[in-house]
Design a protein around this motif. Structure first.
Motif, mmCIF file in Angstrom:
data_model
loop_
_atom_site.group_PDB
_atom_site.id
_atom_site.type_symbol
_atom_site.label_atom_id
_atom_site.label_comp_id
_atom_site.label_asym_id
_atom_site.label_seq_id
_atom_site.Cartn_x
_atom_site.Cartn_y
_atom_site.Cartn_z
ATOM 1 N N ASP A 121 0.810 -1.211 0.000
ATOM 2 C CA ASP A 121 0.000 0.000 0.000
ATOM 3 C C ASP A 121 0.849 1.270 0.000
ATOM 4 O O ASP A 121 0.405 2.322 -0.467
ATOM 5 C CB ASP A 121 -0.930 0.014 1.212
ATOM 6 C CG ASP A 121 -1.902 -1.149 1.207
ATOM 7 O OD1 ASP A 121 -2.348 -1.549 0.112
ATOM 8 O OD2 ASP A 121 -2.191 -1.683 2.293
ATOM 9 N N GLN A 122 2.052 1.170 0.555
ATOM 10 C CA GLN A 122 3.018 2.272 0.548
ATOM 11 C C GLN A 122 4.396 1.650 0.362
ATOM 12 O O GLN A 122 5.074 1.308 1.325
ATOM 13 C CB GLN A 122 2.961 3.071 1.848
ATOM 14 C CG GLN A 122 1.699 3.893 2.014
ATOM 15 C CD GLN A 122 1.746 4.724 3.285
ATOM 16 O OE1 GLN A 122 1.991 4.209 4.368
ATOM 17 N NE2 GLN A 122 1.527 6.025 3.135
ATOM 18 N N MET A 123 4.807 1.519 -0.883
ATOM 19 C CA MET A 123 5.981 0.708 -1.189
ATOM 20 C C MET A 123 7.293 1.366 -0.783
ATOM 21 O O MET A 123 8.301 0.674 -0.652
ATOM 22 C CB MET A 123 5.978 0.338 -2.671
ATOM 23 C CG MET A 123 4.804 -0.565 -3.056
ATOM 24 S SD MET A 123 4.838 -1.124 -4.764
ATOM 25 C CE MET A 123 6.294 -2.165 -4.766
ATOM 26 N N GLY A 124 7.296 2.673 -0.609
ATOM 27 C CA GLY A 124 8.494 3.303 -0.072
ATOM 28 C C GLY A 124 9.259 4.187 -1.020
ATOM 29 O O GLY A 124 10.070 5.007 -0.601
ATOM 30 N N LYS A 125 9.057 4.008 -2.318
ATOM 31 C CA LYS A 125 9.774 4.797 -3.332
ATOM 32 C C LYS A 125 11.281 4.815 -3.036
ATOM 33 O O LYS A 125 11.840 3.790 -2.626
ATOM 34 C CB LYS A 125 9.165 6.185 -3.447
ATOM 35 C CG LYS A 125 7.715 6.167 -3.953
ATOM 36 C CD LYS A 125 7.182 7.545 -4.179
ATOM 37 C CE LYS A 125 5.844 7.509 -4.914
ATOM 38 N NZ LYS A 125 4.791 6.809 -4.147
ATOM 39 N N PHE A 126 11.934 5.957 -3.255
ATOM 40 C CA PHE A 126 13.383 6.066 -3.047
ATOM 41 C C PHE A 126 13.679 7.173 -2.041
ATOM 42 O O PHE A 126 13.156 8.285 -2.151
ATOM 43 C CB PHE A 126 14.086 6.377 -4.369
ATOM 44 C CG PHE A 126 15.565 6.638 -4.226
ATOM 45 C CD1 PHE A 126 16.471 5.592 -4.180
ATOM 46 C CD2 PHE A 126 16.046 7.943 -4.122
ATOM 47 C CE1 PHE A 126 17.833 5.835 -4.043
ATOM 48 C CE2 PHE A 126 17.402 8.197 -3.992
ATOM 49 C CZ PHE A 126 18.295 7.138 -3.947
ATOM 50 N N HIS A 127 14.530 6.834 -1.057
ATOM 51 C CA HIS A 127 14.959 7.812 -0.061
ATOM 52 C C HIS A 127 16.455 7.657 0.150
ATOM 53 O O HIS A 127 16.920 6.573 0.543
ATOM 54 C CB HIS A 127 14.230 7.604 1.273
ATOM 55 C CG HIS A 127 12.751 7.783 1.176
ATOM 56 N ND1 HIS A 127 12.138 9.007 1.243
ATOM 57 C CD2 HIS A 127 11.749 6.870 0.996
ATOM 58 C CE1 HIS A 127 10.825 8.858 1.118
ATOM 59 N NE2 HIS A 127 10.572 7.566 0.967
ATOM 60 N N PRO A 128 17.243 8.694 -0.084
ATOM 61 C CA PRO A 128 18.693 8.588 0.134
ATOM 62 C C PRO A 128 18.998 8.292 1.596
ATOM 63 O O PRO A 128 18.422 8.894 2.496
ATOM 64 C CB PRO A 128 19.226 9.971 -0.257
ATOM 65 C CG PRO A 128 18.099 10.705 -0.868
ATOM 66 C CD PRO A 128 16.840 10.022 -0.531
ATOM 67 N N GLY A 129 19.859 7.313 1.818
ATOM 68 C CA GLY A 129 20.324 7.025 3.166
ATOM 69 C C GLY A 129 19.548 5.995 3.935
ATOM 70 O O GLY A 129 20.055 5.450 4.931
#
Length: 524
Positions: A370-378
């Motif tokens: 439902d909220q896959m997380g996308k991309f986040h540096p670190g």
């Protein structure tokens, strides 16, 4: 196409009265969630699967290596031959067979070649593909899929036409075959073509076109949302290539939608080690990608090393997850998409809808669909990450609150799932060499579960290695309850291919090998 069986296209009169749906194997890993589990196995259990009572019953001989998982339909009415429980087998020689599943050694009920002999087509060779991983020929690699109400088997085949003067021609076709006769349906076969606007590898006039030579289909065909889905990667990373997803109408074979996952970049193939994309209850398609260009976080259209959630109708990307260290994964050739996804049954809150994704980099990602997380540096915005000893090449199997997997050069591991989190519960005493294994589970509901694993050909290893079938009690996987080498003179399997997935149905275990399909069961 040359038809080796009867050319009579009989009316479709197929019916299965009173047989549960799960008695059929119409797709890779039993279901579109890719659980890898059958829950109606009444014959085989941890008490009778042992070297004294269980062993090799025979094999079905075919004309090429078998990478595609066999499929099974009971009580098929074969014209002029009566009803049979049918095992469908596809080979790298571009042939499809229908066998009586309970009679190993018998001649096929029907056999068709998907080669066009009038035009002189042959399977693609390993030299054409510039890749020795599938050899000596590359024809049908992807596991087909069956549309049971329409009685149709969908197959994706690769061919070439040799020319004494000028370049050879290469083709890929989607075939729709009647399960009763093997006859082509719906005006098939359908030539695979596509092009999208883009600046990516292999472009011409601002268009990126599908390349039938460089695009290698390994992942299983998928049937959902009134569509047949096909996906592609490459052979041995030979450029230029892209990750493609295409949807076709199962009744007309018309192309419905196309997605190139990196139209402005390169690579990002959809590998999955011969397993399949997953589909959830809402019809969303989950497709992981391999190494390649990633710029989606900065407004681009390229999704290398990502897990994509696709709209089942349009193939639009609805959500995605990309690891924070994607650049390092790309540099290290550590594909996120080396393995297939597994959609879990609903879990307790707060993360009810989970997906398991093993990777070549040795990580299992537990992702909230439902909220896959996308991309986040670190950091990764996922539910959980688990490190494995080796890379993942296959897919996890799920049964009764447990997930099973064998990474490359790792043990078969049993992960207990509690409150939506995985915890290592137990491990086998034996390591599985590269590429590890994709387990299958057979069970009678929540009892008598067996985990089946096949040791296959190793990466760049010799071709003369036999496949080895292992069976483990799902409640205690420390030691196998059976292996096909315990009584090798009687039970030894044929030479192994790679990424082999065993299929258990009605007390029999089937799996592909080089030149045959093996059959194991209780001894008489």
């Amino acid at each position: 196409m040359k038809l080796l069986a009867t050319r009579r296209a009989a009316a479709f009169t197929f019916a299965i009265a009173g047989v549960p749906l799960a008695a059929q194997v119409t797709t890779s890993q039993y279901d579109n969630s890719r659980t890898g589990t059958t829950l109606i196995e009444k014959t085989l259990n941890p008490q009778n699967v042992n070297a004294k009572q269980f062993g090799k019953l025979g094999s079905f001989k075919v004309d090429g290596a078998v990478y595609a998982q066999p499929l099974f339909i009971p009580s098929v009415e074969i014209p002029g031959k009566g009803k049979h429980d049918v095992l469908f087998v596809a080979t790298e020689h571009d042939s499809v067979y229908a066998f009586d599943a309970i009679r190993p050694g018998d001649a096929p009920l029907w056999q068709v070649s998907l080669l066009d002999k009038a035009r002189g087509s042959v399977p693609v060779s390993e030299d054409d593909a510039q890749c020795p991983f599938i050899r000596p020929e590359v024809g049908i690699t992807s596991t087909p899929v069956i549309d049971l109400p329409r009685g149709t088997l969908y197959v994706l085949a690769r061919t070439r036409i040799r020319h004494a003067v000028g370049d050879n021609e290469y083709f890929q076709h989607l075939h729709a075959l009647a399960i009763t006769t093997g006859v082509e349906k719906f005006g098939g076969p359908k030539l695979i073509t596509a092009a999208v606007p883009g600046r990516g590898a292999g472009r011409s006039d601002r268009q990126v076109a599908f390349d039938p030579l460089h695009e290698n289909p390994r992942a299983a065909l998928t049937l959902a949302n009134s569509s047949v889905y096909l996906t592609w990667a490459s052979s041995c990373d030979v450029d230029p290539y892209h990750g493609w997803v295409m949807a076709y109408d199962p009744q007309t074979l018309a192309q419905k939608s196309v997605l190139n996952v990196n139209p402005d970049g390169s690579e990002a193939g959809i590998w999955l080690s011969d397993t399949g994309p997953a589909v959830d209850s809402e019809g969303n398609l989950y497709v992981p990608t391999g190494n390649g260009t990633f710029d989606a976080t900065s407004g681009g259209r390229d999704y290398g090393d990502s897990v994509l959630k696709l709209d089942g109708s349009s193939l639009a990307i609805r959500d995605y997850f990309t690891p924070f260290d994607q650049a390092s994964l790309l540099a290290g050739d550590s594909d996120v998409g080396s393995s297939g996804p597994t959609v879990l049954p609903d879990q307790p809150a707060p993360h009810r809808h989970l997906l398991l994704q093993p990777t070549k980099g040795g990580t299992i990602y537990v992702i909230d669909r439902d909220q896959m997380g996308k991309f986040h540096p670190g950091a990764d915005a996922v539910v959980q990450t688990i490190k494995m000893r080796g890379g993942g090449y296959g897919a996890m199997a799920y049964w009764n609150g447990h997930a099973y997997f064998a990474a490359s050069d790792d043990y078969l591991n049993d992960y207990a799932i509690q409150n939506g989190l995985l915890k290592l519960n137990n491990s086998s005493g034996r390591k599985f060499e590269n590429p590890g294994a994709t387990p299958s589970v057979s069970a009678d509901g929540n009892k008598n579960a067996i985990v089946w694993v096949i040791a296959t050909k190793t990466w760049n290893g010799p071709d003369n290695k036999p496949a080895v079938l292992y069976a483990y009690d799902a409640k205690d996987i420390r030691q196998p309850i059976y292996t096909s080498e315990q009584n090798s003179q009687r039970d030894r399997a044929a030479l192994a291919t790679r990424f082999v997935i065993p299929v258990v149905i009605n007390g029999r275990v089937y799996f592909g090998a080089r030149g045959e399909v093996e059959v194991y069961g209780l001894l008489q």
